[in-house]
Write an enzyme that holds these catalytic residues in place. Structure first.
Site, mmCIF file in Angstrom:
data_model
loop_
_atom_site.group_PDB
_atom_site.id
_atom_site.type_symbol
_atom_site.label_atom_id
_atom_site.label_comp_id
_atom_site.label_asym_id
_atom_site.label_seq_id
_atom_site.Cartn_x
_atom_site.Cartn_y
_atom_site.Cartn_z
ATOM 1 N N TYR A 33 45.470 28.419 27.643
ATOM 2 C CA TYR A 33 45.088 28.894 28.984
ATOM 3 C C TYR A 33 45.190 27.717 29.955
ATOM 4 C CZ TYR A 33 42.205 31.846 32.191
ATOM 5 O OH TYR A 33 41.727 32.614 33.225
ATOM 6 N N CYS A 34 45.958 27.893 31.020
ATOM 7 C CA CYS A 34 46.075 26.915 32.110
ATOM 8 C C CYS A 34 46.553 25.554 31.570
ATOM 9 C CB CYS A 34 44.748 26.814 32.845
ATOM 10 S SG CYS A 34 44.846 25.941 34.429
ATOM 11 N N ILE A 35 45.790 24.486 31.793
ATOM 12 C CA ILE A 35 46.217 23.163 31.331
ATOM 13 C C ILE A 35 46.378 23.133 29.815
ATOM 14 C CG2 ILE A 35 43.854 22.268 31.179
ATOM 15 C CD1 ILE A 35 44.898 19.558 32.042
#
Length: 597
Positions: free
Chosen positions: A330-332
């Protein structure tokens, strides 16, 4: 003397008493600010060169085409005088009413008095005229680079938002009205809220968005049953209790972002993705990252890959007795999962059968709304902050994200809390949003310089773990879930990086809503739909033009995709094994640590 006759005197006494409290609270305010260590100036505003370049461009335009500049000025002057005359004309007619108001709608001015009261309406209309003039002047600037223009537009908009009349007590009818109704109690409560926020954050002004007393991790959020089955210096590995008699053979391992806590995927029972996945028959593992302190200053991206991602994959395989896992980033953490997959390809490691990415950027060529903060002046300031503190403190990131939506996440909450004296709402998502983590200094530097600024992963490759990693090394089946109105990881930018992988099996989904609500979108809500398109060869615009819109959550669609890569059904697995005894109940210890200011 009747009760009605004494009431005004009593109200006046109460008002005076509250004003006296305000004076006392003001002394507390002065005291807390007297002990405040200001944030370094480089992180508070752009370098002066940006304003110098903007001013030079303005004066050059005035030299080259003085008529156009004067025309813009005269238009503002004309509208302002006309506005003043119209207001005076209404008053001279003896009408306590506002003149005609053709300004665009703006929810900041939703209180009826902005439309009906001539004083407040005059202020509102004049602000809107000034705002229009500034935006027009910035739009007409020539001779600026694309990034310079983005920065000038952003910071000029910040100034306009800050100067809105709603942000000042004397020109906010709703706040004044409440002050009178409560005999000044709302002002006392508001000042107490302000001082409490300052005292909680060592003098830094971070508006509290949620009632922190309404939530307790492990009691009414992050409550999915499970165990901590492994722990090292980087993370705790959580394995969640199955809710079905049989489960898919291949386990699911989720890597949440380490900027915030994992329980965004386990807020309430009704919107918990973790609970939903266990109900679909997956053996769910989730990484809960450490909240680093200064001792983690030298921890870099390679450490997150080796001691985080690769370690968690190995432990999950050992606990389940499987040769492969399905992974989610998720994301980074999605960006770093890409890096990990590239490294695994070079090492011949086939431990990941498929990978899913939530709101994940890999190509940082277009920095989007973060452009103002990803230039050298700010990053230089962050580097100096890291050298001093050892970490990039959470509140610096939180403040940056908030000012990307300043009216929603800064000014409106500040008005409600500090001018209206209201308590923050009991909102689980906003509670999670305020429960951030710091970033290790080396990791933050590498991420900002090498990925965000240098875009090395999709250009010539990035040196990590003794290898040069490139997006084209990724070739496992992948699914990317993006969000239509995401301002942190814009779906079009995610799509560009997604296309650069060498994966032959690709699925791309665009969910409605933003960075969080588009992901935490359980089927039971029947709220946000999603877009899909099997043709992934064209541009982002072509993808959307040919996309099919599907009502409802994307979770069931992903379940269909994921289950086809999860093997046969086996007996449900209880957390841990003979070599991985439960260390403690979920949600574990790491998630409990609060970031320091």
């Amino acid at each position: 003397m009747t009760t009605k006759e004494t009431a005004p005197d009593q109200n006046l006494d109460l008002l005076n008493a509250n004003l006296a409290k305000v004076e006392e609270l003001s002394r507390r305010l002065v005291d807390v600010m007297g002990h405040h260590k200001p944030l370094r100036t480089e992180l508070n505003a752009p370098e002066t060169g940006m304003f110098v370049n903007a001013a030079a461009a303005y004066w050059q335009a005035m030299t080259d085409n003085p008529g156009k500049v004067m025309e813009s000025q005269m238009e503002l002057w004309s509208k302002s005088v006309k506005h003043y005359v119209e207001a005076q004309h209404m008053l001279m007619q003896g009408k306590f009413a506002a003149p005609q108001d053709d300004t665009p709608s703006d929810r900041r001015f939703s209180h009826p008095m902005w439309q009906t009261n001539p004083y407040f309406n005059f202020i509102k209309q004049q602000y809107m005229l000034n705002k229009e003039a500034v935006e027009g002047a910035v739009s007409d600037l020539e001779g600026l680079s694309v990034k310079e223009r983005q920065r000038v537009e952003y910071f000029s908009q910040q100034i306009l938002d800050m100067m809105a009349p709603t942000n000042f007590l004397g020109t906010n009818p709703e706040a004044l009205e409440k002050a009178i109704e409560t005999d000044g109690q709302s002002l006392v409560d508001g000042l107490e809220n302000l001082i409490a926020d300052l005292e909680d954050n060592n003098g830094e002004l971070l508006v509290k968005l949620a009632d922190e007393n309404a939530f307790e991790i492990g009691r009414n959020i992050a409550t999915a049953p499970g165990k901590v089955v492994f722990r090292n210096r980087m993370y705790e590995l959580l394995q969640f209790t199955p809710t079905t008699e049989t489960v898919h053979e291949i386990p699911l391992l989720i890597f949440p972002p380490w900027i915030n806590k994992y329980y965004i995927l386990d807020l309430k029972e009704q919107n918990s993705m973790i609970r939903w996945l266990t109900d679909q028959g997956y053996t769910v593992f989730v990484v809960s990252w450490i909240n680093p302190d200064q001792s983690y200053a030298d921890v870099g991206m390679s450490d997150y890959i080796e001691d985080g991602f690769l370690s968690a994959i190995a432990e999950t395989k050992e606990i389940t007795g499987q040769k492969q896992v399905n992974a989610v980033g998720y994301c980074i953490a999605g960006t770093t999962l890409h890096l990990t997959l590239a490294l695994m390809k070079l090492r011949g490691d086939k431990s990941v059968k498929s990978a899913t990415f939530f709101t994940t950027l890999t190509d940082f060529n277009d920095q989007g709304e973060f452009t103002p903060f990803l230039q050298n002046d700010f990053i230089d300031g962050i580097d100096r902050e890291i050298d001093e503190a050892g970490i990039l403190r959470s509140f610096i990131m939180q403040r940056t994200f908030s000012f990307l939506r300043s009216n929603d996440l800064v000014y409106t909450p500040a008005i409600k809390s500090y001018m209206m004296g209201e308590a923050p709402p009991a909102f689980d998502l906003l509670y999670w949003n305020g429960d951030g983590s710091g970033l290790p200094g080396k990791m933050a530097h590498e991420y900002l310089r090498n990925l965000c600024q240098g875009n090395q992963f999709v250009n010539d490759g990035i040196e990590l773990c003794g290898e040069r990693l490139h997006i084209s090394d990724v070739d496992v089946p992948i699914c990317s879930v993006t969000c239509e109105t995401d301002h942190i990881a814009r779906w079009k930018d995610c799509y560009v990086g997604f296309q650069m992988t060498k994966s032959r099996s690709k699925t791309f989904i665009v969910s409605q809503s933003g960075h969080i609500a588009g992901i935490v979108n359980p089927p039971s809500k029947k709220k946000y739909g999603h877009y899909v398109n099997k043709d992934l060869t064209g541009t982002a615009e072509e993808f959307m033009e040919g996309a099919t819109f599907q009502e409802g959550s994307w979770w069931p669609r992903w379940d269909t995709w994921l289950s086809s890569k999860s093997g046969k059904q086996v007996s449900a697995r209880q957390p841990g094994d003979s070599t991985h005894n439960a260390l403690e109940d979920a949600p574990g210890s790491y998630v409990q640590a609060r970031a320091t200011i």
